[in-house]
Enzyme design. Sequence first.
Site, PDB file in Angstrom:
ATOM      1  N   SER A 140      57.961  52.101  20.117  1.00 17.75           N
ATOM      2  CA  SER A 140      58.761  50.965  19.667  1.00 17.75           C
ATOM      3  C   SER A 140      59.340  51.273  18.298  1.00 17.75           C
ATOM      4  O   SER A 140      58.752  52.042  17.523  1.00 17.75           O
ATOM      5  CB  SER A 140      57.900  49.706  19.574  1.00 17.75           C
ATOM      6  N   TYR A 153      50.398  45.415  16.691  1.00 13.70           N
ATOM      7  CA  TYR A 153      51.349  46.058  17.601  1.00 13.70           C
ATOM      8  C   TYR A 153      52.071  47.205  16.894  1.00 13.70           C
ATOM      9  O   TYR A 153      52.191  48.311  17.432  1.00 13.70           O
ATOM     10  CB  TYR A 153      52.357  45.012  18.095  1.00 13.70           C
TER      11      TYR A 153
END
Length: 267
Positions: A140, A153
């Site tokens: 990501s 995350y």
Amino acid sequence: MTGRLAGRVALITGGTSGIGEATVERFLEEGARVVFTGRSVESGEAIAARLGPDARYFRADVTREDDIRASVEFTTSTFGRLDILFNNAGGPTGGTPEIVTWEQFEHAMALLVGSVVFGIKHAIPVMKAQQHGRIINNSSIAALRTNTGQYLYSAAKAAVTQLTKVAGMELGKYGITVNCVSPGGVATPIFYGGSEAARQLEPGHNEGKMRKLKENLARANPIHRTGLPRDVANAVLYLASDDGAYINCHDLVVDGGMTAGPFPAYD
């Protein structure tokens, strides 16, 4: 269809929605046979029925090593080999610097990092025997900059990007490349609690949230277009195909230019 994956067999985790589902579809279009995993049997079986016999659903929880091992074994017993592994499964993790819990930390690491570590582990023996393999991990842009992902995350995705590079260095001599993709603002249900939460919404509510999400994401990058799951699937296809054969230890950013500079806050 150009048959860029003709004769290849792929295993895709988290394939029952979003980027995973789009990648299953894209691989099938290019001639691959695909096993995809996920926890929702209802969604998995419906997708497999829609896509035909070259797509097989296998229920697996990627926070459990036994499930990961079983999914690799199912793939090889069903289609005879494993050429491509896309470690895609993920989801929201919660936690902030002040109130993070040990349980949140363990869940984030198991879901986002452990799934990659053990996916690679169990794919290696098959790919080494073949002297060929393509492993792609879903990272990501939250691994590259702040203010684009949750606390845990972001940390977990940074680990995925580094694991990708280390694994690629270790496995290249066996004909196995390891790369990752780092999506930016891609319109998927993860933004409002993941695919399970999205299934609980009324259709009109779901459509309204997705429409608002797309509007916000389109304003967050220079090309003023929302990223879609198929955009990421196309990047994964490139890395999985012979077109990407000389690419290794690489993080392919798919964000419309989002990481190139500041962007306006979402509404």
